[in-house]
Design a protein around this motif. Sequence first.
Motif, PDB file in Angstrom:
ATOM      1  N   PHE A  24       0.932  -1.179   0.019  1.00 28.54           N
ATOM      2  CA  PHE A  24      -0.035  -0.090  -0.033  1.00 28.54           C
ATOM      3  C   PHE A  24       0.826   1.320  -0.188  1.00 28.54           C
ATOM      4  O   PHE A  24       0.565   2.123  -0.980  1.00 28.54           O
ATOM      5  CB  PHE A  24      -0.841  -0.011   1.195  1.00 28.54           C
ATOM      6  CG  PHE A  24      -1.589   1.318   1.240  1.00 28.54           C
ATOM      7  CD1 PHE A  24      -2.835   1.665   0.469  1.00 28.54           C
ATOM      8  CD2 PHE A  24      -1.338   2.228   2.299  1.00 28.54           C
ATOM      9  CE1 PHE A  24      -3.521   2.698   0.575  1.00 28.54           C
ATOM     10  CE2 PHE A  24      -2.055   3.355   2.306  1.00 28.54           C
ATOM     11  CZ  PHE A  24      -3.066   3.839   1.392  1.00 28.54           C
ATOM     12  N   TYR A  25       1.947   1.179   0.765  1.00 29.60           N
ATOM     13  CA  TYR A  25       2.841   2.383   0.919  1.00 29.60           C
ATOM     14  C   TYR A  25       3.499   2.826  -0.357  1.00 29.60           C
ATOM     15  O   TYR A  25       3.465   3.906  -0.930  1.00 29.60           O
ATOM     16  CB  TYR A  25       3.829   2.178   1.933  1.00 29.60           C
ATOM     17  CG  TYR A  25       3.300   2.630   3.450  1.00 29.60           C
ATOM     18  CD1 TYR A  25       2.144   3.350   3.616  1.00 29.60           C
ATOM     19  CD2 TYR A  25       3.708   1.867   4.541  1.00 29.60           C
ATOM     20  CE1 TYR A  25       1.416   3.544   4.788  1.00 29.60           C
ATOM     21  CE2 TYR A  25       3.218   2.105   5.961  1.00 29.60           C
ATOM     22  CZ  TYR A  25       1.913   2.753   6.074  1.00 29.60           C
ATOM     23  OH  TYR A  25       1.601   2.901   7.333  1.00 29.60           O
ATOM     24  N   MET A  26       3.782   1.436  -1.056  1.00 27.86           N
ATOM     25  CA  MET A  26       4.662   1.716  -2.430  1.00 27.86           C
ATOM     26  C   MET A  26       3.604   2.219  -3.515  1.00 27.86           C
ATOM     27  O   MET A  26       4.116   3.018  -4.360  1.00 27.86           O
ATOM     28  CB  MET A  26       5.331   0.258  -2.737  1.00 27.86           C
ATOM     29  CG  MET A  26       6.491  -0.199  -2.072  1.00 27.86           C
ATOM     30  SD  MET A  26       7.837   1.009  -1.945  1.00 27.86           S
ATOM     31  CE  MET A  26       8.261   1.214  -3.875  1.00 27.86           C
ATOM     32  N   GLY A  65      -6.910   8.108  -6.898  1.00 30.79           N
ATOM     33  CA  GLY A  65      -7.160   8.217  -5.802  1.00 30.79           C
ATOM     34  C   GLY A  65      -8.207   7.596  -4.912  1.00 30.79           C
ATOM     35  O   GLY A  65      -8.118   6.928  -3.834  1.00 30.79           O
ATOM     36  N   MET A  66      -9.156   7.421  -5.735  1.00 28.36           N
ATOM     37  CA  MET A  66     -10.669   6.818  -4.974  1.00 28.36           C
ATOM     38  C   MET A  66     -10.058   5.246  -4.803  1.00 28.36           C
ATOM     39  O   MET A  66     -10.370   4.471  -3.836  1.00 28.36           O
ATOM     40  CB  MET A  66     -11.823   7.119  -6.003  1.00 28.36           C
ATOM     41  CG  MET A  66     -12.085   8.326  -5.627  1.00 28.36           C
ATOM     42  SD  MET A  66     -12.519   9.035  -4.346  1.00 28.36           S
ATOM     43  CE  MET A  66     -13.915   7.968  -3.801  1.00 28.36           C
ATOM     44  N   GLY A  67      -9.635   4.634  -5.920  1.00 29.04           N
ATOM     45  CA  GLY A  67      -9.044   3.349  -5.806  1.00 29.04           C
ATOM     46  C   GLY A  67      -8.173   3.127  -4.918  1.00 29.04           C
ATOM     47  O   GLY A  67      -8.224   2.061  -4.092  1.00 29.04           O
ATOM     48  N   LEU A  68      -7.280   4.034  -4.693  1.00 31.18           N
ATOM     49  CA  LEU A  68      -6.129   3.892  -3.762  1.00 31.18           C
ATOM     50  C   LEU A  68      -6.542   3.842  -2.259  1.00 31.18           C
ATOM     51  O   LEU A  68      -6.390   3.222  -1.337  1.00 31.18           O
ATOM     52  CB  LEU A  68      -5.171   4.913  -3.721  1.00 31.18           C
ATOM     53  CG  LEU A  68      -3.750   4.845  -3.146  1.00 31.18           C
ATOM     54  CD1 LEU A  68      -2.957   3.400  -3.555  1.00 31.18           C
ATOM     55  CD2 LEU A  68      -2.924   5.999  -3.558  1.00 31.18           C
ATOM     56  N   TYR A  71      -8.384   0.715  -1.471  1.00 34.73           N
ATOM     57  CA  TYR A  71      -7.211  -0.328  -1.195  1.00 34.73           C
ATOM     58  C   TYR A  71      -6.719  -0.348   0.233  1.00 34.73           C
ATOM     59  O   TYR A  71      -6.344  -1.134   0.920  1.00 34.73           O
ATOM     60  CB  TYR A  71      -6.153  -0.163  -2.300  1.00 34.73           C
ATOM     61  CG  TYR A  71      -4.909  -1.038  -2.034  1.00 34.73           C
ATOM     62  CD1 TYR A  71      -4.980  -2.293  -1.694  1.00 34.73           C
ATOM     63  CD2 TYR A  71      -3.560  -0.447  -2.274  1.00 34.73           C
ATOM     64  CE1 TYR A  71      -3.967  -3.293  -1.634  1.00 34.73           C
ATOM     65  CE2 TYR A  71      -2.515  -1.387  -2.152  1.00 34.73           C
ATOM     66  CZ  TYR A  71      -2.533  -2.775  -1.923  1.00 34.73           C
ATOM     67  OH  TYR A  71      -1.529  -3.586  -1.654  1.00 34.73           O
ATOM     68  N   GLY A  72      -6.486   1.135   0.447  1.00 37.11           N
ATOM     69  CA  GLY A  72      -6.156   1.554   1.734  1.00 37.11           C
ATOM     70  C   GLY A  72      -7.206   0.937   2.867  1.00 37.11           C
ATOM     71  O   GLY A  72      -6.524   0.659   4.094  1.00 37.11           O
ATOM     72  N   ILE A  77      -8.430  -1.655   7.522  1.00 37.83           N
ATOM     73  CA  ILE A  77      -9.627  -1.937   8.218  1.00 37.83           C
ATOM     74  C   ILE A  77      -9.799  -3.565   7.969  1.00 37.83           C
ATOM     75  O   ILE A  77     -10.458  -3.954   7.068  1.00 37.83           O
ATOM     76  CB  ILE A  77     -10.840  -1.356   7.838  1.00 37.83           C
ATOM     77  CG1 ILE A  77     -10.592   0.258   7.979  1.00 37.83           C
ATOM     78  CG2 ILE A  77     -12.351  -1.709   8.544  1.00 37.83           C
ATOM     79  CD1 ILE A  77     -11.671   1.137   7.493  1.00 37.83           C
ATOM     80  N   PRO A  78      -9.430  -4.542   8.928  1.00 39.35           N
ATOM     81  CA  PRO A  78      -9.804  -5.842   8.793  1.00 39.35           C
ATOM     82  C   PRO A  78     -11.172  -6.153   8.404  1.00 39.35           C
ATOM     83  O   PRO A  78     -12.135  -5.663   9.069  1.00 39.35           O
ATOM     84  CB  PRO A  78      -9.225  -6.493  10.136  1.00 39.35           C
ATOM     85  CG  PRO A  78      -8.619  -5.354  10.705  1.00 39.35           C
ATOM     86  CD  PRO A  78      -9.176  -4.163  10.459  1.00 39.35           C
ATOM     87  N   GLY A  79     -11.252  -6.924   7.512  1.00 35.57           N
ATOM     88  CA  GLY A  79     -12.641  -7.539   7.330  1.00 35.57           C
ATOM     89  C   GLY A  79     -13.687  -6.594   6.357  1.00 35.57           C
ATOM     90  O   GLY A  79     -14.838  -6.583   6.243  1.00 35.57           O
TER      91      GLY A  79
END
Length: 101
Positions: A24-26, A65-68, A71-72, A77-79
């Motif tokens: 995610f950070y990459m 950005g919305m996709g990112l 993804y974040g 956020i588990p689950g």
Amino acid sequence: MENISQNDIRYKEAEKRVKKIKSFYMSVIIYVFVNIFILFLNYKALKAEQTIWELKYFALPFFWGMGLLIYGMVVFIPGFFLGKNWEERKVKQLMEDENKY
């Protein structure tokens, strides 16, 4: 301190989670640099009557950005999307389906 084996399930799950966070950070770093570069190219290509504030220049950063963001949310956020409970139910369902044949 607790001695942790690399074969421990908790260790493997933590390792998998760290890889997701690193990924995610990459993705965020790539997002920032690519969009700065694209906005710079668009700014250099502007004609005198155009402005940088036109919507077409921000469509790519916005949707990417919305996709990112999604993804974040999946990473942190588990689950949030197809979580652990879903995986367990799906594994049980596939095992039951396989036993029928």
